[in-house]
Design a protein around this motif. Structure first.
Motif, PDB file in Angstrom:
ATOM      1  N   VAL A 101      51.153  42.172  79.178  1.00 25.09           N
ATOM      2  CA  VAL A 101      49.735  41.736  79.093  1.00 25.09           C
ATOM      3  C   VAL A 101      49.608  40.708  79.876  1.00 25.09           C
ATOM      4  N   PHE A 103      48.091  36.861  80.220  1.00 23.58           N
ATOM      5  CA  PHE A 103      47.912  35.427  79.571  1.00 23.58           C
ATOM      6  C   PHE A 103      47.397  34.438  80.117  1.00 23.58           C
ATOM      7  N   LYS A 169      43.989  42.100  75.251  1.00 28.00           N
ATOM      8  CA  LYS A 169      45.479  42.758  75.410  1.00 28.00           C
ATOM      9  C   LYS A 169      45.357  44.153  75.078  1.00 28.00           C
ATOM     10  N   CYS A 172      44.625  45.458  78.473  1.00 31.24           N
ATOM     11  CA  CYS A 172      45.207  45.074  79.511  1.00 31.24           C
ATOM     12  C   CYS A 172      46.340  45.919  79.843  1.00 31.24           C
ATOM     13  N   TYR A 192      53.676  42.065  75.211  1.00 31.23           N
ATOM     14  CA  TYR A 192      52.507  42.334  74.427  1.00 31.23           C
ATOM     15  C   TYR A 192      52.377  41.810  72.885  1.00 31.23           C
ATOM     16  N   HIS A 264      49.405  34.468  70.279  1.00 35.50           N
ATOM     17  CA  HIS A 264      48.762  35.460  71.289  1.00 35.50           C
ATOM     18  C   HIS A 264      48.410  36.757  70.692  1.00 35.50           C
TER      19      HIS A 264
END
Length: 264
Positions: A101, A103, A169, A172, A192, A264
């Protein structure tokens, strides 16, 4: 007169039949061989034509996979499910596909990033980056907040929130279009399930960083000394996490004085 019309009709009919036969023969002779595997692979590809695989579109990727020039798990949108189906067509193991994904390496929201001017120019990051001043934020490394990445995303997975691009996410697919559009190269692809990421890209030294952003990385190295797995390094005055080494212990985030290492 009737006989003449009849003869003309017969002649036209015969000519039509001959032309049809010739066209059929030409179609057979000039036909381009079609790889049946390519057709099957194409049926499983999602058809977004996002280019995240590195090819011009799904047709090009299907051809490359059928020719053995691309792996069966090359489609980031389809993920593991599509890779498995294509692997069955090609007779190979799809392998373990790690979901990636986007960031955004910036956390300079409106309340944290300093302003140097009021900007009334073009609301497009790439165009604004070419203009002296590059927008209104004091940090020249951070998110400009004009949303070029948002416009590039076909999956509604990224939006500008409080002056900074934020990735959803769950939506994504790691096509990479947002990363291509960012003139400051703030967007990278991470797993991820990555635990932490450094939300800063400012390469200036500490005092300069603190002058333009309340939360920017000052390159102090405390995170490096806390990491027992060697996953954190400081490069060009900004911390970086090697996701292949990170164990997700969170010690770097706890010790960071600027709180720029985010879950995250």
């Amino acid at each position: 007169m009737v006989a003449g019309i009849l003869h003309a009709a017969i002649l036209i009919g015969v000519i039509g039949i001959l032309i049809g036969l010739l066209l059929g023969f030409a179609a057979i002779k000039l036909a381009v061989p079609v790889d049946e595997k390519e057709i099957e692979v194409r049926e499983f590809l999602p058809g977004n034509n996002c280019g995240g695989c590195g090819y011009a579109g799904c047709d090009a990727l299907a051809k490359a996979i059928a020719a053995g020039e691309a792996p069966v798990n090359a489609c980031p949108v389809g993920g593991a499910a599509v890779a498995e189906k294509i692997g069955a067509v090609m007779g190979v193991d799809a392998g373990e596909a790690v979901r990636m994904v986007a960031f955004v390496k910036c956390n300079g929201t409106c309340d944290k990033a300093g302003l140097k001017a009021n900007y009334y120019g073009i609301s497009d990051c790439k165009r604004a980056a070419a203009i002296p001043g590059r927008g209104d934020k004091a940090c020249s490394f951070g998110c400009m907040g004009f949303g070029s990445c948002v416009a590039a995303c076909q999956f509604d997975a990224i939006h500008v929130v409080d002056g900074v691009a934020v990735v959803d996410k769950e939506k994504c697919v790691a096509c990479g279009k947002c990363a291509e559009e960012c003139p400051n190269h703030l967007i990278e692809m991470v797993p991820y399930d990555a635990s932490y990421g450094v939300a800063c890209s400012n390469q200036d030294k500490g005092p300069k960083v603190m002058a333009v952003c309340d939360t920017g990385c000052i390159g102090c190295g405390l995170c490096v000394r806390q990491c027992e797995s060697g996953a954190v390094t400081v490069e060009n005055n900004v911390a970086h996490i090697d996701q292949n080494k990170c164990t997700g212990c969170g010690k770097c985030a706890e010790k960071c004085p600027k709180k720029i290492i985010l879950a995250h």
